[in-house]
Design a protein around this motif. Structure first.
Motif, mmCIF file in Angstrom:
data_model
loop_
_atom_site.group_PDB
_atom_site.id
_atom_site.type_symbol
_atom_site.label_atom_id
_atom_site.label_comp_id
_atom_site.label_asym_id
_atom_site.label_seq_id
_atom_site.Cartn_x
_atom_site.Cartn_y
_atom_site.Cartn_z
ATOM 1 N N GLN A 168 21.872 55.320 10.018
ATOM 2 C CA GLN A 168 22.284 53.988 9.576
ATOM 3 C C GLN A 168 23.610 53.657 10.232
ATOM 4 O OE1 GLN A 168 22.257 54.342 5.279
ATOM 5 N NE2 GLN A 168 20.191 53.485 5.229
ATOM 6 N N LEU A 169 23.761 52.394 10.601
ATOM 7 C CA LEU A 169 24.940 51.999 11.352
ATOM 8 C C LEU A 169 25.205 50.512 11.149
ATOM 9 C CD1 LEU A 169 26.980 52.829 13.658
ATOM 10 C CD2 LEU A 169 25.253 51.984 15.246
ATOM 11 N N VAL A 170 26.464 50.169 10.954
ATOM 12 C CA VAL A 170 26.882 48.767 10.984
ATOM 13 C C VAL A 170 27.402 48.528 12.394
ATOM 14 C CG1 VAL A 170 28.521 47.064 10.115
ATOM 15 C CG2 VAL A 170 27.426 48.670 8.533
ATOM 16 N N ALA A 171 26.792 47.560 13.071
ATOM 17 C CA ALA A 171 27.163 47.317 14.467
ATOM 18 C C ALA A 171 26.883 45.869 14.843
ATOM 19 C CB ALA A 171 26.382 48.261 15.381
ATOM 20 N N GLU A 172 27.461 45.489 15.962
ATOM 21 C CA GLU A 172 27.281 44.163 16.532
ATOM 22 C C GLU A 172 26.265 44.265 17.668
ATOM 23 O OE1 GLU A 172 30.231 41.829 19.442
ATOM 24 O OE2 GLU A 172 31.003 42.036 17.398
ATOM 25 N N VAL A 173 25.421 43.257 17.808
ATOM 26 C CA VAL A 173 24.483 43.216 18.928
ATOM 27 C C VAL A 173 25.273 42.737 20.151
ATOM 28 C CG1 VAL A 173 22.331 42.284 19.829
ATOM 29 C CG2 VAL A 173 22.576 42.680 17.370
ATOM 30 N N ALA A 174 25.606 43.667 21.040
ATOM 31 C CA ALA A 174 26.422 43.349 22.213
ATOM 32 C C ALA A 174 25.570 42.809 23.361
ATOM 33 C CB ALA A 174 27.192 44.579 22.667
ATOM 34 N N GLU A 175 24.422 43.431 23.592
ATOM 35 C CA GLU A 175 23.500 43.009 24.651
ATOM 36 C C GLU A 175 22.080 43.173 24.131
ATOM 37 O OE1 GLU A 175 24.091 45.225 28.283
ATOM 38 O OE2 GLU A 175 26.252 45.280 27.969
ATOM 39 N N ARG A 176 21.186 42.310 24.632
ATOM 40 C CA ARG A 176 19.791 42.435 24.230
ATOM 41 C C ARG A 176 18.911 41.901 25.339
ATOM 42 N NH1 ARG A 176 19.573 39.284 19.809
ATOM 43 N NH2 ARG A 176 19.064 37.557 21.152
ATOM 44 N N GLU A 177 17.851 42.619 25.645
ATOM 45 C CA GLU A 177 16.893 42.182 26.657
ATOM 46 C C GLU A 177 15.798 41.346 25.991
ATOM 47 O OE1 GLU A 177 15.477 45.603 28.798
ATOM 48 O OE2 GLU A 177 17.498 46.173 29.420
ATOM 49 N N VAL A 178 14.989 40.689 26.796
ATOM 50 C CA VAL A 178 13.862 39.921 26.270
ATOM 51 C C VAL A 178 12.738 40.885 25.894
ATOM 52 C CG1 VAL A 178 14.419 37.835 27.568
ATOM 53 C CG2 VAL A 178 12.885 39.531 28.560
ATOM 54 N N ILE A 179 11.837 40.430 25.065
ATOM 55 C CA ILE A 179 10.705 41.267 24.646
ATOM 56 C C ILE A 179 9.865 41.637 25.859
ATOM 57 C CG2 ILE A 179 8.518 41.293 23.377
ATOM 58 C CD1 ILE A 179 9.729 39.636 21.233
ATOM 59 N N ARG A 180 9.508 42.917 25.932
ATOM 60 C CA ARG A 180 8.560 43.390 26.934
ATOM 61 C C ARG A 180 7.453 44.104 26.178
ATOM 62 N NH1 ARG A 180 9.909 48.942 27.743
ATOM 63 N NH2 ARG A 180 12.001 49.411 27.023
ATOM 64 N N TYR A 181 6.395 44.461 26.874
ATOM 65 C CA TYR A 181 5.241 45.072 26.208
ATOM 66 C C TYR A 181 4.841 46.364 26.902
ATOM 67 C CZ TYR A 181 4.897 40.672 23.766
ATOM 68 O OH TYR A 181 5.173 39.586 22.980
ATOM 69 N N THR A 182 4.476 47.363 26.107
ATOM 70 C CA THR A 182 3.966 48.617 26.655
ATOM 71 C C THR A 182 2.570 48.359 27.215
ATOM 72 O OG1 THR A 182 2.828 49.332 24.644
ATOM 73 C CG2 THR A 182 5.183 49.895 24.828
ATOM 74 N N PRO A 183 2.038 49.308 28.009
ATOM 75 C CA PRO A 183 0.658 49.156 28.491
ATOM 76 C C PRO A 183 -0.349 48.997 27.346
ATOM 77 C CG PRO A 183 1.780 50.843 29.744
ATOM 78 C CD PRO A 183 2.705 50.449 28.616
ATOM 79 N N ALA A 184 -0.013 49.506 26.167
ATOM 80 C CA ALA A 184 -0.893 49.370 24.998
ATOM 81 C C ALA A 184 -0.684 48.040 24.266
ATOM 82 C CB ALA A 184 -0.659 50.530 24.039
ATOM 83 N N GLY A 185 0.240 47.208 24.776
ATOM 84 C CA GLY A 185 0.479 45.900 24.171
ATOM 85 C C GLY A 185 1.474 45.879 23.030
ATOM 86 N N ILE A 186 2.234 46.956 22.853
ATOM 87 C CA ILE A 186 3.230 47.028 21.773
ATOM 88 C C ILE A 186 4.533 46.391 22.248
ATOM 89 C CG2 ILE A 186 4.574 48.574 20.284
ATOM 90 C CD1 ILE A 186 2.215 50.588 20.606
ATOM 91 N N PRO A 187 5.078 45.421 21.493
ATOM 92 C CA PRO A 187 6.324 44.769 21.901
ATOM 93 C C PRO A 187 7.542 45.678 21.694
ATOM 94 C CG PRO A 187 5.592 43.905 19.790
ATOM 95 C CD PRO A 187 4.524 44.854 20.260
ATOM 96 N N ILE A 188 8.478 45.593 22.649
ATOM 97 C CA ILE A 188 9.714 46.385 22.604
ATOM 98 C C ILE A 188 10.881 45.506 23.028
ATOM 99 C CG2 ILE A 188 10.996 48.317 23.621
ATOM 100 C CD1 ILE A 188 8.411 49.723 24.136
ATOM 101 N N VAL A 189 11.990 45.632 22.321
ATOM 102 C CA VAL A 189 13.233 44.973 22.714
ATOM 103 C C VAL A 189 14.318 46.048 22.830
ATOM 104 C CG1 VAL A 189 15.004 43.298 22.078
ATOM 105 C CG2 VAL A 189 12.616 42.830 21.534
ATOM 106 N N SER A 190 14.939 46.127 24.001
ATOM 107 C CA SER A 190 16.051 47.058 24.232
ATOM 108 C C SER A 190 17.367 46.332 23.988
ATOM 109 C CB SER A 190 16.035 47.567 25.673
ATOM 110 O OG SER A 190 14.848 48.266 25.929
#
Length: 114
Positions: A9-31
């Motif tokens: 668990q962590l209290v943090a600020e979102v400093a950077e975020r990429e757009v949603i991408r999808y795995t070959p299985a179609g699962i959405p991921i955001v880095s």
């Protein structure tokens, strides 16, 4: 009943975020990169802690996380895992998060935003 042994668990600020991408299985991921700053007490001495941590929101949570405002502070819950199968670096897998905001009348305390 088996107890979870990898809860982070962590209290943090979102400093950077990429757009949603999808795995070959179609699962959405955001880095993302989360930025943390706090002053805990260690051995009776206040210590300034600042760091950035790589994070992932995978599956259903990724849609909500992709809309989280950059620069805003959140209470994140999840687990730590290796970034790659053979790597040594870790990444924080976000399983839930909630917005928090500073309460001006109570100093450094934070409270959940509705």
């Amino acid at each position: 009943m088996e107890q979870p042994n990898n809860v982070f668990q962590l209290v943090a600020e979102v400093a950077e975020r990429e757009v949603i991408r999808y795995t070959p299985a179609g699962i959405p991921i955001v880095s993302a990169i989360l930025q943390h700053r706090s002053e805990p007490i260690e051995a009776g001495i206040k210590r300034l802690i600042e760091f950035e941590i790589a994070a992932l929101a995978v599956g259903e949570i990724s849609g909500r996380f992709s809309k989280a405002q950059l620069g805003s502070t959140f209470w994140f819950t999840g687990f730590m895992a290796r970034k790659s199968r053979n790597g040594r670096s870790l990444v924080f897998h976000i399983t839930d998060f909630a917005a928090i905001e500073a309460n001006a009348s109570s100093g450094n305390k934070a409270e959940f935003a509705d």
